[in-house]
Design a protein around this motif. Structure first.
Motif, short mmCIF file in Angstrom:
data_model
loop_
_atom_site.label_atom_id
_atom_site.label_comp_id
_atom_site.label_asym_id
_atom_site.label_seq_id
_atom_site.Cartn_x
_atom_site.Cartn_y
_atom_site.Cartn_z
N ARG A 196 0.83 -1.21 0.00
CA ARG A 196 0.00 0.00 0.00
C ARG A 196 0.87 1.27 0.00
N ARG B 170 7.36 -6.84 -6.25
CA ARG B 170 7.31 -7.89 -5.23
C ARG B 170 8.73 -8.20 -4.75
N ASP C 56 1.41 -14.11 0.58
CA ASP C 56 2.42 -15.09 0.14
C ASP C 56 3.49 -15.30 1.21
N ARG D 130 -9.90 -7.19 -6.12
CA ARG D 130 -8.58 -7.50 -5.54
C ARG D 130 -8.40 -9.00 -5.32
N ASP E 216 -5.35 -10.85 -6.93
CA ASP E 216 -4.37 -11.39 -5.97
C ASP E 216 -4.27 -12.92 -6.06
N ARG F 124 -2.79 -13.92 -10.13
CA ARG F 124 -1.54 -13.39 -10.70
C ARG F 124 -0.50 -14.51 -10.81
O1 DC Z 1 -3.68 -7.02 3.35
P1 DC Z 1 -4.04 -5.76 2.56
O2 DC Z 1 -5.48 -5.76 2.09
O3 DC Z 1 -3.69 -4.51 3.27
O4 DC Z 1 -3.11 -5.84 1.25
C1 DC Z 1 -3.20 -4.89 0.22
C2 DC Z 1 -2.84 -5.50 -1.11
O5 DC Z 1 -1.45 -5.82 -1.16
C3 DC Z 1 -3.58 -6.77 -1.47
O6 DC Z 1 -4.73 -6.52 -2.25
C4 DC Z 1 -2.57 -7.59 -2.22
C5 DC Z 1 -1.23 -7.03 -1.84
N1 DC Z 1 -0.42 -7.94 -1.02
C6 DC Z 1 0.36 -8.88 -1.66
O7 DC Z 1 0.28 -8.99 -2.88
N2 DC Z 1 1.20 -9.66 -0.95
C7 DC Z 1 1.28 -9.56 0.38
N3 DC Z 1 2.13 -10.34 1.05
C8 DC Z 1 0.47 -8.62 1.07
C9 DC Z 1 -0.39 -7.83 0.34
#
Ligand code: DC
Length: 223
Positions: free
Chosen positions: A39, A108, A130, A179, A183, A186
Motif C-alpha cells: 500500500r 514484489r 504469500d 482485488r 491477488d 496473478r
Molecule cells: O492485506 P491488505 O489488504 O492490506 O493488502 C493490500 C494488497 O497488497 C492486497 O490486495 C494484495 C497485496 N499484497 C500482496 O500482494 N502480498 C502480500 N504479502 C500482502 C499484500
C-alpha cells in the motif's frame, strides 16, 4: 525460549491483522503488516501521478525504486521515506490500485527482500498473501484465514466508514472482489493456502476464540 516465525495469509479483511497483532502482543513478538508495504508503494505512485484511473507509468516507478524507503516505526506504523503514512494507505484510492502494483514481479522482489530482512532474527508475526508460501516457506508456524466475501466486505465497509471515508457498501464489495481476483490469479506469488498451514475460519468466531486456538497451535509447536 527460541523465537519462531509465524505467518498469517488470507484474502482481504479475513481478520489477519487483528489476529497477527494479538499473537505478536501475546508472544512479545514483532508484528509486520506486509500489505501495508504494498500500500505504501502504491501511495508513492499515486502521489507522483504514476498510477491513476486509466494510466500506470510502471517504468518511472521502477526507476525510482532505489530511492524509496518503506519501513516501520517503533509502534509498528508504516513509514514512506521517513514519513508516517499509516492512515493514508488505508484509503479506497490506494485499495483501488494496490493489486495492480502488487502483481508486478519487480515490485514484489523489492518488498519481499525487505520483508525477509525484517524477519531475519525470527520473533515475528507477518501477515499477507504469500508469506507462508514464498517469503518464509520454512516458517515454523503458518496460519491461513478464511471468511465469506459478504462478511469481509461488511468488515471493510465499517472500517472505512469509522475512519470517516464516504464510500458505498457496493463500491467496497466490488473493490474486494476485484482485488481477490487479481491477488489469487496473478502469476507471481498468488494467494494460496500453504500446504502446511492451519486453516482458521473467522466467520463466526470471536477474536478471543481465534487467538486461543492460534496460541494452542503455537504452544504445541514450541514444545
Ligand atoms: O492485506 P491488505 O489488504 O492490506 O493488502 C493490500 C494488497 O497488497 C492486497 O490486495 C494484495 C497485496 N499484497 C500482496 O500482494 N502480498 C502480500 N504479502 C500482502 C499484500
Amino acid at each position: 525460549m527460541k523465537k519462531i516465525t509465524i505467518t498469517i495469509d488470507g484474502a482481504s479483511s479475513t481478520g489477519k491483522s487483528t489476529l497477527a497483532k494479538r499473537i505478536a502482543h501475546h508472544m512479545g513478538y514483532t508484528y509486520i503488516d506486509s500489505g501495508a508495504m504494498y500500500r505504501a508503494l502504491t501511495l508513492y505512485a499515486i502521489r507522483n501521478q504514476y498510477i491513476g484511473e486509466d494510466y500506470f507509468n510502471k517504468e518511472q516507478l521502477i526507476k525510482e525504486l532505489p530511492g524509496i524507503s518503506i519501513d516501520f516505526d517503533p509502534n509498528d506504523s508504516i513509514t514512506l521515506n521517513g514519513m508516517l503514512v499509516e492512515d493514508e494507505i488505508r484509503s479506497m484510492e490506494v485499495a483501488d490500485h494496490v493489486s495492480t502494483i502488487a502483481k508486478e514481479p519487480i515490485f514484489r522482489k523489492f518488498l519481499v527482500a525487505k520483508q525477509r530482512e525484517l524477519g531475519l532474527e525470527g520473533g515475528v508475526v507477518m501477515d499477507g498473501r504469500d508469506i507462508g508460501s514464498v517469503v518464509f516457506p520454512d516458517a515454523e508456524m503458518k496460519f491461513y484465514l478464511v471468511a465469506s466475501a459478504e462478511t469481509r466486505a461488511v468488515r471493510r465497509f465499517r472500517e472505512l466508514r469509522d475512519k470517516g471515508e464516504r464510500v458505498s457498501p457496493k463500491a467496497v464489495f466490488q473493490n474486494l472482489a476485484k482485488r481477490d481476483a487479481i491477488d489469487s490469479t496473478r502469476k507471481d506469488s498468488p494467494l494460496i493456502k500453504p500446504v502446511d498451514a492451519i486453516e482458521l475460519n473467522s466467520e463466526n468466531a470471536s477474536e478471543d476464540h481465534l487467538l486461543n486456538i492460534a496460541i494452542d497451535h503455537i504452544q504445541t509447536r514450541l514444545h
